[in-house]
Design a protein around this motif. Structure first.
Motif, PDB file in Angstrom:
ATOM      1  N   SER A  19       0.825  -1.209   0.000  1.00  0.00           N
ATOM      2  CA  SER A  19       0.000   0.000   0.000  1.00  0.00           C
ATOM      3  C   SER A  19       0.860   1.260   0.000  1.00  0.00           C
ATOM      4  O   SER A  19       2.007   1.248   0.429  1.00  0.00           O
ATOM      5  CB  SER A  19      -0.935  -0.010   1.198  1.00  0.00           C
ATOM      6  N   PHE A  20       0.278   2.324  -0.512  1.00  0.00           N
ATOM      7  CA  PHE A  20       0.948   3.619  -0.559  1.00  0.00           C
ATOM      8  C   PHE A  20      -0.091   4.722  -0.424  1.00  0.00           C
ATOM      9  O   PHE A  20      -1.284   4.481  -0.580  1.00  0.00           O
ATOM     10  CB  PHE A  20       1.747   3.782  -1.863  1.00  0.00           C
ATOM     11  N   ILE A  21       0.368   5.935  -0.142  1.00  0.00           N
ATOM     12  CA  ILE A  21      -0.532   7.054   0.099  1.00  0.00           C
ATOM     13  C   ILE A  21      -0.250   8.148  -0.914  1.00  0.00           C
ATOM     14  O   ILE A  21       0.900   8.514  -1.143  1.00  0.00           O
ATOM     15  CB  ILE A  21      -0.364   7.577   1.540  1.00  0.00           C
ATOM     16  N   LYS A  22      -1.324   8.662  -1.519  1.00  0.00           N
ATOM     17  CA  LYS A  22      -1.249   9.766  -2.470  1.00  0.00           C
ATOM     18  C   LYS A  22      -2.200  10.857  -2.027  1.00  0.00           C
ATOM     19  O   LYS A  22      -3.246  10.566  -1.440  1.00  0.00           O
ATOM     20  CB  LYS A  22      -1.686   9.297  -3.859  1.00  0.00           C
ATOM     21  N   ILE A  23      -1.860  12.090  -2.344  1.00  0.00           N
ATOM     22  CA  ILE A  23      -2.765  13.198  -2.060  1.00  0.00           C
ATOM     23  C   ILE A  23      -3.436  13.588  -3.363  1.00  0.00           C
ATOM     24  O   ILE A  23      -2.773  14.014  -4.319  1.00  0.00           O
ATOM     25  CB  ILE A  23      -2.010  14.366  -1.412  1.00  0.00           C
ATOM     26  N   VAL A  24      -4.764  13.397  -3.424  1.00  0.00           N
ATOM     27  CA  VAL A  24      -5.547  13.669  -4.627  1.00  0.00           C
ATOM     28  C   VAL A  24      -6.485  14.835  -4.344  1.00  0.00           C
ATOM     29  O   VAL A  24      -7.334  14.745  -3.447  1.00  0.00           O
ATOM     30  CB  VAL A  24      -6.359  12.419  -5.038  1.00  0.00           C
ATOM     31  N   PRO A  75      -5.829  13.167   1.308  1.00  0.00           N
ATOM     32  CA  PRO A  75      -4.982  11.965   1.274  1.00  0.00           C
ATOM     33  C   PRO A  75      -5.813  10.689   1.141  1.00  0.00           C
ATOM     34  O   PRO A  75      -6.863  10.543   1.773  1.00  0.00           O
ATOM     35  CB  PRO A  75      -4.261  12.012   2.618  1.00  0.00           C
ATOM     36  N   PRO A 129      -9.545   2.537  -2.996  1.00  0.00           N
ATOM     37  CA  PRO A 129      -8.853   3.630  -2.299  1.00  0.00           C
ATOM     38  C   PRO A 129      -9.689   4.102  -1.114  1.00  0.00           C
ATOM     39  O   PRO A 129     -10.897   4.280  -1.240  1.00  0.00           O
ATOM     40  CB  PRO A 129      -8.731   4.734  -3.346  1.00  0.00           C
ATOM     41  N   ILE A 137       1.879  17.839   1.725  1.00  0.00           N
ATOM     42  CA  ILE A 137       1.908  18.289   0.327  1.00  0.00           C
ATOM     43  C   ILE A 137       3.213  19.024   0.045  1.00  0.00           C
ATOM     44  O   ILE A 137       3.863  18.804  -0.982  1.00  0.00           O
ATOM     45  CB  ILE A 137       0.691  19.195   0.015  1.00  0.00           C
ATOM     46  N   THR A 197       6.206  16.385   0.063  1.00  0.00           N
ATOM     47  CA  THR A 197       6.217  15.404  -1.023  1.00  0.00           C
ATOM     48  C   THR A 197       6.453  16.059  -2.382  1.00  0.00           C
ATOM     49  O   THR A 197       6.782  15.371  -3.337  1.00  0.00           O
ATOM     50  CB  THR A 197       4.909  14.586  -1.075  1.00  0.00           C
ATOM     51  N   SER A 198       6.263  17.380  -2.460  1.00  0.00           N
ATOM     52  CA  SER A 198       6.582  18.061  -3.721  1.00  0.00           C
ATOM     53  C   SER A 198       8.095  18.112  -3.937  1.00  0.00           C
ATOM     54  O   SER A 198       8.559  18.247  -5.062  1.00  0.00           O
ATOM     55  CB  SER A 198       5.985  19.468  -3.741  1.00  0.00           C
ATOM     56  N   THR A 212       8.201  10.694   0.120  1.00  0.00           N
ATOM     57  CA  THR A 212       6.943   9.999  -0.126  1.00  0.00           C
ATOM     58  C   THR A 212       6.232   9.757   1.204  1.00  0.00           C
ATOM     59  O   THR A 212       6.804   9.962   2.266  1.00  0.00           O
ATOM     60  CB  THR A 212       7.194   8.666  -0.867  1.00  0.00           C
TER      61      THR A 212
END
Length: 149
Positions: A44-49, A53, A77, A91, A94-95, A100
């Motif tokens: 699993s991984f985490i993304k900010i959409v 998150p 998700p 944010i 991670t930019s 990550t």
């Protein structure tokens, strides 16, 4: 605090910089399945959409005792619940290149709520992985020598 699942691979592949506690939006019988230990954090991984998150790839199996007509997708998700300041901090970090967000462990807190410990992490190179493995082996041998002495 009852730990249900851990992501040991995250400690091997990443250097942990800062940890956060996040809630998870769950559906139906997912809490019962987590309580039964039918959860996997390995890939699993985490993304900010769009400023929110989400955790991708977390697998929560369906319980046989739960309602068979309502089966939420096992790998869908799931939204994470964090404070706005924490989201903005993640944010911003991670930019930058190399940072990550990874899940570390899933647990029930003192109020019996499901929480996910996430971490801001930086990927290790192959050299760093070998170095940490050597250090771990040396520490283990030192402890064994002290125990025998």
């Amino acid at each position: 605090m009852k730990i249900v699942a851990t992501n040991k691979k995250a400690y091997h592949d990443f250097e942990i910089i800062e940890k956060f506690e996040a809630g998870i939006v769950l559906e139906g019988s997912e809490v019962k399945a987590i309580r039964a230990g039918k959860v996997n954090l390995k890939d699993s991984f985490i993304k900010i959409v769009k400023g929110e998150p989400f955790i991708f790839g977390m697998h929560i199996s369906h319980l046989k005792t739960a309602n068979p007509h309502f089966k939420p997708d096992e790998k869908r998700p799931r939204k994470l619940l964090l404070h706005k300041k924490e989201i903005n901090k993640l944010i911003g970090k991670t930019s930058e290149k190399g940072y990550t967000i990874v899940p570390l462990k899933l647990y029930f807190n003192n109020k019996n709520l499901v929480k996910l410990e996430i971490a801001l992490a930086k990927g290790k190179t192959l050299h760093d992985k070998r170095e940490s493995l050597k250090r771990k082996i040396l520490d283990r041998e030192a402890k064994a020598a002290l125990k025998d002495y």
